[in-house]
Structures are given as C-alpha cells and as structure tokens.
Design an enzyme around this catalytic site. Structure first.
Site, PDB file in Angstrom:
ATOM      1  N   ARG A 186     -16.924 -65.066 126.216  1.00  0.00           N
ATOM      2  CA  ARG A 186     -16.809 -63.812 126.979  1.00  0.00           C
ATOM      3  C   ARG A 186     -16.332 -64.083 128.398  1.00  0.00           C
ATOM      4  O   ARG A 186     -15.472 -63.364 128.932  1.00  0.00           O
ATOM      5  CB  ARG A 186     -18.162 -63.095 126.997  1.00  0.00           C
ATOM      6  CG  ARG A 186     -18.289 -61.934 127.998  1.00  0.00           C
ATOM      7  CD  ARG A 186     -17.342 -60.811 127.649  1.00  0.00           C
ATOM      8  NE  ARG A 186     -17.422 -59.709 128.594  1.00  0.00           N
ATOM      9  CZ  ARG A 186     -16.708 -59.630 129.711  1.00  0.00           C
ATOM     10  NH1 ARG A 186     -15.857 -60.595 130.054  1.00  0.00           N
ATOM     11  NH2 ARG A 186     -16.827 -58.576 130.498  1.00  0.00           N
ATOM     12  N   SER A 278     -32.759 -46.155  96.650  1.00  0.00           N
ATOM     13  CA  SER A 278     -31.834 -46.336  95.542  1.00  0.00           C
ATOM     14  C   SER A 278     -31.482 -44.968  94.975  1.00  0.00           C
ATOM     15  O   SER A 278     -32.327 -44.071  94.917  1.00  0.00           O
ATOM     16  CB  SER A 278     -32.475 -47.203  94.453  1.00  0.00           C
ATOM     17  OG  SER A 278     -31.760 -47.122  93.236  1.00  0.00           O
ATOM     18  N   LYS A 284     -37.753 -48.194  94.663  1.00  0.00           N
ATOM     19  CA  LYS A 284     -37.200 -49.322  95.400  1.00  0.00           C
ATOM     20  C   LYS A 284     -37.148 -49.072  96.911  1.00  0.00           C
ATOM     21  O   LYS A 284     -36.919 -47.956  97.355  1.00  0.00           O
ATOM     22  CB  LYS A 284     -35.787 -49.647  94.902  1.00  0.00           C
ATOM     23  CG  LYS A 284     -35.733 -50.173  93.476  1.00  0.00           C
ATOM     24  CD  LYS A 284     -34.330 -50.633  93.113  1.00  0.00           C
ATOM     25  CE  LYS A 284     -33.970 -51.892  93.856  1.00  0.00           C
ATOM     26  NZ  LYS A 284     -32.606 -52.368  93.506  1.00  0.00           N
ATOM     27  N   ASN A 286     -34.960 -51.170  99.259  1.00  0.00           N
ATOM     28  CA  ASN A 286     -34.012 -52.275  99.329  1.00  0.00           C
ATOM     29  C   ASN A 286     -33.894 -52.854 100.740  1.00  0.00           C
ATOM     30  O   ASN A 286     -33.921 -52.107 101.715  1.00  0.00           O
ATOM     31  CB  ASN A 286     -32.626 -51.803  98.874  1.00  0.00           C
ATOM     32  CG  ASN A 286     -32.600 -51.403  97.417  1.00  0.00           C
ATOM     33  OD1 ASN A 286     -33.237 -52.036  96.583  1.00  0.00           O
ATOM     34  ND2 ASN A 286     -31.866 -50.347  97.101  1.00  0.00           N
ATOM     35  N   ARG A 317       7.751 -66.178 121.938  1.00  0.00           N
ATOM     36  CA  ARG A 317       7.078 -64.984 121.427  1.00  0.00           C
ATOM     37  C   ARG A 317       7.222 -65.023 119.919  1.00  0.00           C
ATOM     38  O   ARG A 317       8.327 -65.237 119.413  1.00  0.00           O
ATOM     39  CB  ARG A 317       7.730 -63.704 121.983  1.00  0.00           C
ATOM     40  CG  ARG A 317       7.682 -63.525 123.506  1.00  0.00           C
ATOM     41  CD  ARG A 317       6.463 -62.741 123.967  1.00  0.00           C
ATOM     42  NE  ARG A 317       6.332 -61.496 123.231  1.00  0.00           N
ATOM     43  CZ  ARG A 317       7.113 -60.417 123.403  1.00  0.00           C
ATOM     44  NH1 ARG A 317       8.110 -60.425 124.263  1.00  0.00           N
ATOM     45  NH2 ARG A 317       6.913 -59.321 122.694  1.00  0.00           N
TER      46      ARG A 317
END
Length: 443
Positions: A186, A278, A284, A286, A317
């Site tokens: 960065r 689900s 479920k 998940n 280029r």
C-alpha cells in the site's frame, strides 16, 4: 443496459455488498480516472505549466454524475480503453478556455495505471481495517483458549493433542503476515506518468524546464508514491499487488478451511456465530462465511498468475499485457476485500466448544498420547520393550473396547506408574501454551 445493471455481483456473494465492492465498482473506477486527470492538471498548474483557472475548471467538471458509465464502456471499444472517450467528455465539460489543459502531455496508460493504483490503495485501506478486526478477534480467542485441549490432526487423523489457543494464534500469525505485506505494498503504490513512450517529452514541449519534476508533483497530488521511472512496461507495482493479495487470500483461506472442517456435523468443535440457511433442509446452519472465504482463496492464485504473466510486456507500451490486468486486478481486489470482511465477521462471532473437543480427545481411548508413552516408558523398560508393549496395548485397546490406561494396568512391569496421568490427553499439549503466549506478543 443501464449503469445500475453493471457490477451487481449476483454471482459473487463473496464480495457483493462489501465496502470493497463499492471501491472497485465501475463508478469507483470512473472516480479514480477523473481524480487522475484532475491531479495532472493541478500538478501542471503547480509547476506553472497551466493556469490556476484550468485546475479549478477541470476539478469542477470532473463530477462522476456528469458521465454515463455504460456509454463510456461501449465507446471504449473503439480505442481499447475508457480514457479516450472520457478525455473527450471532460475536455468539453471544462470549457473552451480550459479544456485544452485536460490530459495535456499524458497518454491513456498514464491515467489508467494511476487510476488502478488509486482504486487499489482505497481498497487496501479497507482490507487493512478488516484484517485488524480479524487479528484482534483471533487474539482474544487465542488468549481465552490458551489451555483448551483438542485433538491435533495430521493427514486427516488424530495425531497428538494440541490447544485451540495455539490454533487460533497460528491463524492470527498468518493474518499479521498478510497485514505486513499489504501495508508495505500500500505504501509503495506509485502514480504513473511518462507520456507516449515513457520519456516525458510532451511535457518538455509544453514548456517544462525539468519534466522529471512533474511525476513527483503529480504523485503528491494523488497521495501515491513517486515513481523512479515510468513503469508502462516495468510492472513491479502490479506484480507486488498480485503477490500480497494472493497471500492474503490464502492466509484467510487457511483459517476458513479449518473452520469448515471443525464445524462438520460429526466434529462440531466450532461453529459460525450465525450460519446460513439451506433452500431444502431447514435444519442446516451452513458455515457460509468460511465457505466464501475458501472460495476466494481458491480463485486468487490464478488471478495473481495472470497479473504476473503481464510482467512480460514488450516495447515501451504493450499490446494486450496491460489490458489483461484491469479486470483481473479488480477481481482480485474484490475477492480479497470480500474475504477480509467475511473473516472479520467469522472470527468475531466464532463459537468454540471445548466440551466437544474434550470428548473427541477420548475417541481413541488414550492412544492419542502413545507418543508420550513411548518417550516416558523407554527409560523404564528399554526402547524395544516399550515399543512392543505399547503396540500390543494399542491392538488390545481397540479389540477389547477398554481404555489404554486399563489395558496397561494389566502389565506388572508398570506397577507404580501413574497411568491415569500418563494417558490424560490434556496433560500432553507440550509447549502449546508458551508458544501461544509468544505468538500473542507480536503486535
């Protein structure tokens, strides 16, 4: 197609709706392109190459609301990039007097590369924030569970005991490694300014006594690093970005796949704070966040490979190598930005189940500490006899359904040995606690 139809992320739940999605949208890229153009005029004004009025006029004209993203995208086909139609519109918007100072001396790649660095910088700032959240959550988990024993697993099987604190500390260590790499990249993201073939010749033609001063002024206007040279075909910044992003995806992916394994129904040692539903099975919950992180980690290396492949850029280029970077880098930024957001939410809400871990430590009836027995009994019985005894005891443990301690208690040679303590998995976690403490010293 309208602008609203672009980049909705319907097939990309890993990043859709995330802060990174907003910073990498077509509108965000348009903003970055305009910021690059404005900064160029301001830099030239600062060096006396353009009137102050031009800088003001171009700044006022560079409002994203005045440009149609979908139209620019369609017209980009003619010249191969969106800068060409954008410059035409911005020039008209700046007016007859000041329009000629738009894009003066630059080439399309100067603006595109600079805009890519701006988008990357803004997205990496978000990633760093989420990595910070993740690191702090993992530090809390590691400290809280410093001495929580659990089965260590190698090649999918129980190995020797470890602690959940050490596992969480390991995840955190990878997150900090990612943070350090992202922070360094960065800080190094450069502006791009070289003109048609990287010589800055046009700026000298427009009156610059020392055209080499312009890239530094330009970079400062944008908050980017000053490039040593124009990097039209020297793609170190893009390769560095690719590397740190792929590593970050993998670092987060390691924690995610561990959570996926440990949250299986038949294991259940951890669970996401709020699992996903689900469409067919109401029972479920998940591990959706871990799933999406793992998905991104599997895609990231291939995207990074494409960007590294673009290092092979011909001439001053390139044709094609540069163009291959735009969508690839955006995809990679989105994947990592989305994964970092999911990782923060996953770790902050992760539920740990020490009682299930303790139950699983007993699954092998004490055999999980066979390594310890070999080491402890060898001085008493001799190495060969200790191995023979433990091998036989392991077979009897499975065959008779008794614990290892019970089977060994039949051996007169072991009279007086505290077999309960010796076969207690919680007492054989080695230096896990000390290693966790050492890991948590890292800031």
């Amino acid at each position: 197609m309208t602008s609203a139809d672009i980049d909705a992320g319907l097939l990309a739940p890993g990043w859709a709706g995330s802060p990174a999605a907003a910073e990498t949208s077509d509108t965000a890229f348009l903003r970055a392109l305009l910021d690059a153009e404005v900064a160029l005029t301001r830099a030239q004004a600062a060096l006396g190459l353009a009137p102050e009025g031009a800088a003001t006029a171009v700044s006022e004209a560079a409002d994203t609301a005045g440009f149609d993203v979908a139209s620019l995208a369609e017209r980009a086909r003619d010249g191969g990039n969106p800068v060409i139609p954008l410059v035409a519109e911005l020039t008209r918007a700046a007016g007859t007097e000041h329009g000629p100072y738009v894009h003066r001396g630059a080439t399309s790649q100067d603006i595109m590369d600079t805009a890519m660095m701006l988008v990357a910088a803004r997205t990496l700032d978000l990633v760093l924030g989420d990595l910070g959240r993740t690191e702090r959550a993992l530090a809390r988990l590691a400290a809280r569970h410093r001495d929580t024993p659990m089965p260590g697993r190698t090649l999918t099987q129980h190995a020797v005991p470890t602690t959940f604190g050490l596992k969480a500390a390991g995840w955190r260590s990878l997150v900090l490694d990612a943070r350090d790499r992202v922070t360094a990249v960065r800080a190094s993201l450069p502006a791009q300014l070289g003109g048609a073939a990287g010589t800055l010749a046009a700026f000298s033609a427009y009156g610059a006594e020392d055209a080499t001063a312009l890239p530094g002024t330009y970079a400062r206007e944008l908050g980017l690093a000053e490039p040593l040279l124009p990097w039209h075909t020297l793609r170190t910044p893009v390769a560095d970005l690719a590397g740190c992003l792929a590593f970050t995806a993998g670092a987060l992916g390691k924690a995610a796949v561990d959570v996926l394994t440990l949250s299986r129904t038949e294991i259940g040692e951890v669970a996401e704070g709020s699992g996903g539903g689900s469409s067919a099975m109401p029972h479920k919950a998940n591990p959706v966040r871990a799933t999406l992180i793992a998905s991104g980690a599997r895609r990231a290396p291939q995207l990074a490979a494409t960007l590294h492949g673009s290092l092979v850029a011909e001439d001053e280029r390139p044709a094609g190598a540069w163009h291959a970077e735009w969508e690839t880098l955006r995809d990679l930024l989105r994947l990592v930005g989305g994964a970092a957001r999911h990782a923060a939410e996953l770790t902050e809400g992760l539920r740990v189940r020490p009682e299930v871990m303790e139950e699983h430590l007993r699954l092998t009836h004490g055999l999980i500490v066979s390594e310890r027995l070999s080491a402890e009994l060898a001085p008493v019985l001799g190495r060969a006899r200790a191995k023979e005894l433990i091998t036989d005891a392991a077979e009897r443990t499975y065959a008779e359904g008794r614990s290892l301690a019970e089977v060994l208690s039949d051996e007169k040679e072991l009279a007086g040995v505290d077999l309960g303590e010796l076969t207690d998995p919680a007492r054989y976690t080695g230096s896990a606690g000390a290693l966790t403490d050492r890991a948590l010293e890292r800031r």
